[in-house]
Design an enzyme around this catalytic site. Structure first.
Site, mmCIF file in Angstrom:
data_model
loop_
_atom_site.group_PDB
_atom_site.id
_atom_site.type_symbol
_atom_site.label_atom_id
_atom_site.label_comp_id
_atom_site.label_asym_id
_atom_site.label_seq_id
_atom_site.Cartn_x
_atom_site.Cartn_y
_atom_site.Cartn_z
ATOM 1 N N LYS A 262 8.762 31.723 43.486
ATOM 2 C CA LYS A 262 9.782 31.446 42.476
ATOM 3 C C LYS A 262 11.016 32.206 42.934
ATOM 4 C CE LYS A 262 10.840 32.208 37.562
ATOM 5 N NZ LYS A 262 10.288 32.621 36.238
ATOM 6 N N GLU A 266 15.813 32.025 37.113
ATOM 7 C CA GLU A 266 15.677 32.957 35.995
ATOM 8 C C GLU A 266 15.805 34.411 36.434
ATOM 9 O OE1 GLU A 266 11.961 31.901 34.177
ATOM 10 O OE2 GLU A 266 12.985 30.766 32.621
ATOM 11 N N ASP A 339 10.362 22.706 30.213
ATOM 12 C CA ASP A 339 9.426 23.821 30.400
ATOM 13 C C ASP A 339 8.142 23.687 29.594
ATOM 14 O OD1 ASP A 339 8.277 26.141 31.179
ATOM 15 O OD2 ASP A 339 9.573 27.453 30.001
ATOM 16 N N GLU A 367 1.047 28.126 26.447
ATOM 17 C CA GLU A 367 2.248 28.868 26.066
ATOM 18 C C GLU A 367 2.956 28.243 24.870
ATOM 19 O OE1 GLU A 367 5.068 29.378 29.227
ATOM 20 O OE2 GLU A 367 6.586 30.250 27.916
#
Lengths: 691, 691
Positions: A262, A266, A339, A367
């Site tokens: 990643k 972010e 997401d 999540e």
């Protein structure tokens, strides 16, 4: 054969409805029948595993001889296998093991073994563990990490090894052949010599079950760990550092799978920090692992706070790079463009890249679908994505076919699932969350598998008992347990969509409670807009929804025709995606003839009523479930029921401020006030990190 | 006359549906019509009040002349009055004022004034304020005290005086003629010279509306305030101290009403501390106030922690004293034998004393019926008690007749209500709680009044607007607002019984939340048993309920026949009181044919569904209510809805631990777990004082 199997079970000890803690997953022990196993001439840990599984699980004819043979066969792809009355044939040892598990599964669920070929849809079928070196698990709801722990982190105990072995066995039983051991928000420490020692121990425990080990890496590791001044992928010192580190890893783990990255996402460091592209970064790492046969999975989960539509950004960043990646790089793309929401349209990247391997990333951990509290069987969501038609090469270019090499050649294919496994005794917190681990493996093996069939398989393996195995008892069990509980599972994800984010709404969950429960109002001042629900629902007096049409953000144009035009027109856009693509007046007339407001309210209410039906279904199932798992699921359903009502009340009362329309009389009146709900959802700004 | 009234209203300014804060109660201003008022020859503040009310509220024929005449008339009892076309006749000034209010009320609700006599059922119609000198209100849910405040407690402001006057006017409008200004758990400081000065100021504000002032006193005041060594009622120094104190009070308040006393009860000092009886204590005080025409109201709310059945104790302590009290003592008895529960059978003391005046004490404030959150119209509960037959002197000896002097002579009669008034702008916290203040006054005036009629009166006075006054609009208003909302009110108390303590269950509320919400489990170790719910519900594997039959605590024998035998037999005991008097197996067959467990579960569920119906009823009423009060009630109903579910879930899940029976499928499945509910109801022992 089935009759014999049942008869034998009846002779065994009455396992009955004794309490079960769920630790055995879908691999609950049964009294086995003697069998003779003939192995290939060579010896290996994997072959030993296959023999042991057959011997301890065999429910077929007593005294049968089963031959496992390794043979080249052009029809057999990757780790596929061929079953016959005589045994299993495969071209890899893994293939033999998978064949054995298939044989045993069929015996256990009372199906005759189907002679013939079984090939996996994807070459690599991986779990991603978002586990941190301190033992915590990001978005983990089943206890701490099974791999890492805060205290004496590097001492490998016998208990560790047993657990890792059980974990690997469960993976192998559903065809999962790789595990990324740490969080994509990676700590550089994972690449230190000490941690690599523990990685080796884990790899050694997973290897006998054919599970390869992978690591997530932090792109700035050369700086943070290596002491270099830069992590620029084109800097020779950086290249050299990675080469050395890769060599060190392969010395410990000769069959190491590769890296998951990643980067430039972010706040994570990445090649863009040095003016380089994703391709520059990925290729540098790919070159480092190539000599060893390693892979790089490079995540496409990127978006900048300034862009007007987060849903468009991964596409915008990656499409220009198509053809610029090495062939041992796979771009790992979340199923939807935002997401892991309860429902998203598929990511347009699946239909966009032609010269670059793309793999789907699904989230097994819940999540946004109720953590380990709400019951959500996720296979229908993944099936929905895999079967979505991208039209990349005309009709029939499903996401599955675009990612498994069917539509265009890609050197490697893979599917990843973000794991829901933790130290909880039952591995996944919610007993039914085991089904998602199971289903992920089954779908990765066969992307055309049906959710309903997987649910029935899993229910039989997980809940059926010897006592249910006489023909009469089995008929009763099927009618009273299997059918209704499978229906519950199949309806469960849609219920969550209904009571949380129906009609294309998305990303309106609570931030305070880490994405559990409603938070449509959440927008602390100074917070980046694309982390707040109002950015996504756009509720106002004039309507609700995110305008992604051609006159809006134009995200629709990232899809191929005829889909783009279908989505662009509210008259043809499916209800499920309506507010994803459109901002519409509250009084917009839906296909049902109802107003948008009424339809929205009825969806929320339907979700609530569905959960109550699930509760009744489960209550009626009580005679067929051991007390421990029955009570655990019953209690979680109760909490979910309250959560569903909270979602409904919060969203309807919040949106009503804009719609100014009455809640339809058919909808259950709210039992919370908006004020109390907002107060409950503390206003302190505490954004959760989003990998 | 009605037509004229309507026509005039229509000519007035359109009051329409402007927001109302509820401060005007049922006395909302209307445009008045000119009227000439002829008063008796003498002048007085009370007569001036009567004239002013007539002039500012007259809705009858313009230019009419109304004569208020004072005349002796044997048919007129206490402060009764006689209405005629010419005006009001009474034998007291108060009677004239009450006649005026009756006239105006009838005009406002569009009823022709009924010529004829109206006498009050009770001589004294009192509010008890549980207000403390520091401004707090025990069991108050509408803000701080209107009489006392922490800061500059003794400075009387113009704002104080206005508020007290508005309060007195509201009382007078429904016939309430006395107020006890302070808590029965009395502070001795109330009798200090400083506080008596403020008492005088309050009395001066109440007097023009015919409301007499009373005080609660602490029995040990001679010790605490006077510095004596004892408060023994037979000690001459104590007698003298009280005589002096009484004289001091009457110097300030010449028409002072007398004392309310809670003594030898729940830790309050009393005559038993000195080996004296309740009669010794009450008589000493009665003798002190007798020269001034004062009364002593002596509370019978007594129970000791050691007795096996708290419900029996008041009877046991007071029956032996019958005939031993002075005739200016009234024994004040709570409606039920335990403590203001949502439903209790009437206290057997009402049918037991023959030579002692007994008065009912009702609780207007909703200590056990949802504070100022849940909507509970209490008139049906009070009507139920007042119309209960004690059989004291054969059939027809209702509680009303046993207390208002009809069954046997008593020198004085009275009814008390524990007030729900506080500093909140709308006086009572919940807009509908005003109806209980109103209804208390109406029932104290006429103990045969019907709850339904009182509800309609109150709704018209409180919510009807000029705009609803054309014949067509009024018909619509009646059909769309009055009828459904009156039905809601009439069903509201039973709904609370159903979702909290159905079938005779009692005292199983939360202690932590001050009697709001469920607490069937609450029993900290060391807590006196009769303050804990398990003492009352007695739930166990063998059943539930408190055995008060002849083979149990024998509380049934405190009732007269045939009632005692009816209650003693579960086959004839009304369902409403079943678990009050019986401990029965969970599978006991009810009159409905259902098991006790199923019946219990269905009652809980029915309560929940009822609240949801109330919400729908109120939502439909929106066009007829101003926005401010509509939203306030809507929000409170939402919170109540959640409270109802919490009660249902808590009690069913708690009792299910003992019954081991499934919750019927018709019942809405729980949305809480028992664990979460118990956790929410903090376990810290913090017993609330119970007056």
């Amino acid at each position: 054969m089935k009759k014999l199997f049942l008869a034998v079970l009846m002779l065994g000890p009455a396992v009955g409805l004794r309490a079960e803690d769920g630790h055995q997953l879908w691999l609950r022990p049964h009294v086995s029948v003697p069998v003779t196993v003939v192995l290939p001439a060579r010896t290996s840990a994997l072959l030993a595993t296959a023999r042991q599984e057959l011997q301890q699980g065999w429910q077929g004819p007593a005294g049968a001889t089963i031959t496992l043979s390794l043979k080249k066969d052009k029809a057999i792809k990757y780790d596929g296998f061929r079953l016959s009355a005589q045994g299993v044939q495969a071209s890899t040892e893994r293939g033999l093991l998978y064949g054995v598990f298939e044989l045993l599964r069929r015996q256990q669920i009372g199906q005759a073994p189907e002679a013939g070929l079984s090939n996996p849809s994807y070459e690599h079928r991986l779990l991603n563990h978002w586990d941190n070196p301190d033992g915590s698990v990001e978005r983990g709801y089943a206890g701490k990490s099974i791999f890492w722990r805060k205290d004496s982190a590097l001492v490998v105990t016998r208990r560790d090894q047993t657990l890792w072995q059980q974990y690997a066995r469960a993976n192998a039983s559903v065809g999962i052949n790789g595990s990324v051991l740490n969080n994509v928000n990676a700590s550089p420490v994972i690449l230190s010599a000490g941690y690599l020692g523990r990685v080796k121990a884990i790899a050694d425990a997973l290897r006998p079950y054919g599970v390869k080990t992978y690591l997530s890496v932090k792109f700035s590791s050369p700086v943070l760990l290596g002491g270099l001044k830069t992590a620029d992928p084109l800097d020779p010192a950086v290249v050299k550092w990675w080469q050395g580190k890769v060599k060190e890893i392969y010395q410990q783990v000769p069959d190491f799978g590769g890296f998951l990255v990643k980067a430039s996402s972010e706040g994570q460091p990445g090649p863009q920090d040095y003016g380089r592209t994703h391709a520059d970064g990925a290729n540098m790492l790919a070159d480092a692992v190539r000599p060893y046969g390693g892979l790089v999975m490079w995540r496409a989960f990127v978006y900048s706070p300034s862009d007007k539509d987060r849903a468009k950004q991964a596409y915008n960043e990656f499409v220009p790079l198509d053809g610029k990646f090495r062939d041992n790089v796979i771009i790992q793309v979340k199923n939807g463009p935002v997401d892991f929401q309860p429902r998203e349209p598929f990511s347009p990247l699946f239909g966009a890249l032609k010269k670059t391997a793309v793999m789907p990333e699904f989230q097994i951990t819940q999540e946004y679908l109720g953590h380990a509290i709400d019951l959500a069987y996720l296979a229908p969501m993944w099936e929905e994505c895999l079967q979505s038609d991208t039209y990349q090469a005309g009709p029939g270019s499903t996401v599955a076919r675009c990612t498994n090499g069917s539509v265009y050649r890609q050197a490697h294919s893979a599917m990843a699932g973000v794991s829901n496994v933790g130290l909880d005794r039952n591995w996944t917190g919610h007993d039914f969350a085991q089904a998602n681990w199971y289903a992920f493996g089954r779908l990765a093996w066969n992307s055309s598998a049906k959710s309903a069939q997987i649910a029935e398989e899993w229910l039989k393996l997980t809940f059926q008992n010897a006592a249910d195995a006489t023909p009469a008892a089995e008929a009763e069990w099927n009618a009273k347990f299997l059918t209704p509980v499978a229906q519950l599972m199949l309806a469960s994800r849609e219920a969550i969509v209904d009571y949380s984010m129906p009609l294309g709404l998305h990303h309106i969950m609570s931030a305070t409670y880490h994405h559990y429960g409603p938070g449509p109002w959440w927008a602390p001042s100074g917070m980046r807009a694309d982390w707040t629900p109002p950015y996504y629902h756009q509720a106002a007096a004039n309507g609700v929804g995110f305008d992604r049409t051609r006159t809006g953000s134009d995200a629709v144009s990232q899809y191929h025709e005829p889909l783009a035009s279908q989505l662009n027109d509210p008259a043809t856009c499916p209800d499920e995606y309506l507010l994803w693509f459109h901002h519409l007046p509250w009084t917009f007339r839906m296909k049902s003839g109802r107003t948008l407001w009424d339809e929205l309210a009825l969806h929320y209410d339907h979700g609530v009523q569905q959960v109550r039906q699930f509760q009744r279904t489960w209550d009626r199932a009580q005679p067929y479930v051991d007390a421990e798992r029955f009570a655990a699921v019953q209690n979680k359903l109760r909490t979910q029921s309250g959560n569903a009502v909270m979602w409904k009340d919060a969203c309807l009362l919040y949106f009503q401020q804009f719609s100014r329309l009455p809640i339809p009389a058919a909808v259950e009146p709210p039992m919370h006030t908006l004020e109390a709900l907002i107060k409950y959802d503390t206003p302190a700004p505490r954004p959760a990190r989003q990998p």
